[in-house]
Design an enzyme around this catalytic site. Structure first.
Site: not given
Ligand code: DGY
Length: 324
Positions: A235, A237, A266, A284
């Site tokens: 959770t 990066r 991402e 995210h």
């Protein structure tokens, strides 16, 4: 007339930025997407303050296009999107939003952990698609949590909160990173080195910031060191994990599964990941509670208001600029 101009690069909870309206003419990007670099530069060219997102690159080029900037407030606790050194060189204070999303993100790490080890998403999909034929003693067997070992990589605010939440499951906690007296005292947690953590933990949860040192910390070698029954939760990066190596590890059974909220490229997802059924993929959403996202907006606005009025913001990332 308000003395300052502020640009907010994406809509955030309005409650938060309300206090800025007294101080500045505030414009918010209301498009349902991040702005391109050129669009952003056009918007910030006359601005004194900017509230931006982790999807905005706040680097030399950005600063070149914002010559009147007196402060930049990140709407995130992570700040790997900001070139803090460049900001400091230019005497521009920058800030982040620590503290207000700690519990929300730690809860999300647990949500992913349970979702993947108890196959929640796979069984939900089976029920929805009418593939479920009723209770089956051999179907959707996962791994339990109670009594297992939780490994925390990066025992900062969020890592600590996640570890403390494990108390209800009688888990052993190991962690690597700076000594954490709270975890040592409350959970009798053991501080170990990274390699030891990988070999001992049944669940490895990443809570380290992204830096040049932690980029691809989880590579082929790290996955080979983990137990084949272990799960990886991220959770923090995306680029802390080498996603191509993760896909191989998941395919070859080097680890049992992964729960991911963040991605190396991402919002693009390494193709192999979406084909695997031993991963749970979230969007995210670590800080995505109404409270946390509102508090992040309030804090970002407070930080920016301080910077516009020449004060050190409560969450300054480069306090040195105020020493001059
Ligand atoms: C952060 O704050 O860094 C999260 O990734 C988003 O809330």
């Amino acid at each position: 007339m308000q003395p300052f101009r502020v640009f907010v690069t994406r809509a955030i909870p309005d409650q938060g930025i309300a206090e800025l309206y007294e101080l500045a003419a505030v414009e918010v990007n209301l498009l349902d997407r991040p702005l391109t670099r050129q669009e952003l530069y056009e918007k910030v060219k006359d601005c004194h303050g900017v509230i931006g997102l982790l999807t905005d690159s706040i680097d030399r080029e950005f600063f070149d296009h914002a010559p009147k900037l007196m402060g930049y407030a990140n709407y995130a606790v992570g700040f790997d999107n900001i070139d803090v050194n460049e900001a400091t060189k230019r005497g521009i204070p920058v800030s982040n939003t620590p503290g207000v999303l700690t519990e929300a993100t730690a809860e999300m790490a647990w949500a992913l952990l349970f979702a993947v080890c108890r196959k929640v998403v796979a069984s939900d999909a089976a029920v929805r698609s009418n593939r479920w034929k009723g209770w089956n003693p051999l179907e959707f067997l996962g791994q339990g949590v109670s009594g297992k070992t939780l490994g925390i990589v990066g025992p900062g605010r969020i890592g600590t909160a996640m570890a403390l939440m494990s108390a209800g499951f009688s888990m052993q906690v190991v962690y690597c990173g700076p000594q954490n007296p709270l975890l040592d005292k409350k959970l009798k947690a053991k501080r170990v080195d990274f390699e030891t953590l990988l070999t001992q933990a049944d669940f490895v949860s990443i809570h380290t910031p992204l830096t040049e040192k932690t980029r691809h910390l989880f590579d082929e070698k790290a996955f080979a060191a983990m137990k084949p029954t272990a799960y990886l939760i991220n959770t923090a990066r995306g680029p802390v994990v080498d996603e191509a190596a993760l896909v191989r590890a998941l395919e070859q059974g080097a680890i049992a599964g992964a729960g991911l909220d963040v991605y190396e490229f991402e919002p693009n997802i390494t193709p192999g990941l979406t084909r695997l059924d031993n991963v749970v993929l979230a969007a995210h959403t670590g800080s995505a509670t109404v409270r946390a996202r509102t508090d992040m907006a309030i804090l970002a606005a407070k930080n920016l208001a301080a910077m516009l009025t020449g004060k050190k913001p409560p969450n300054c990332l480069n306090p040195k600029v105020f020493d001059r």
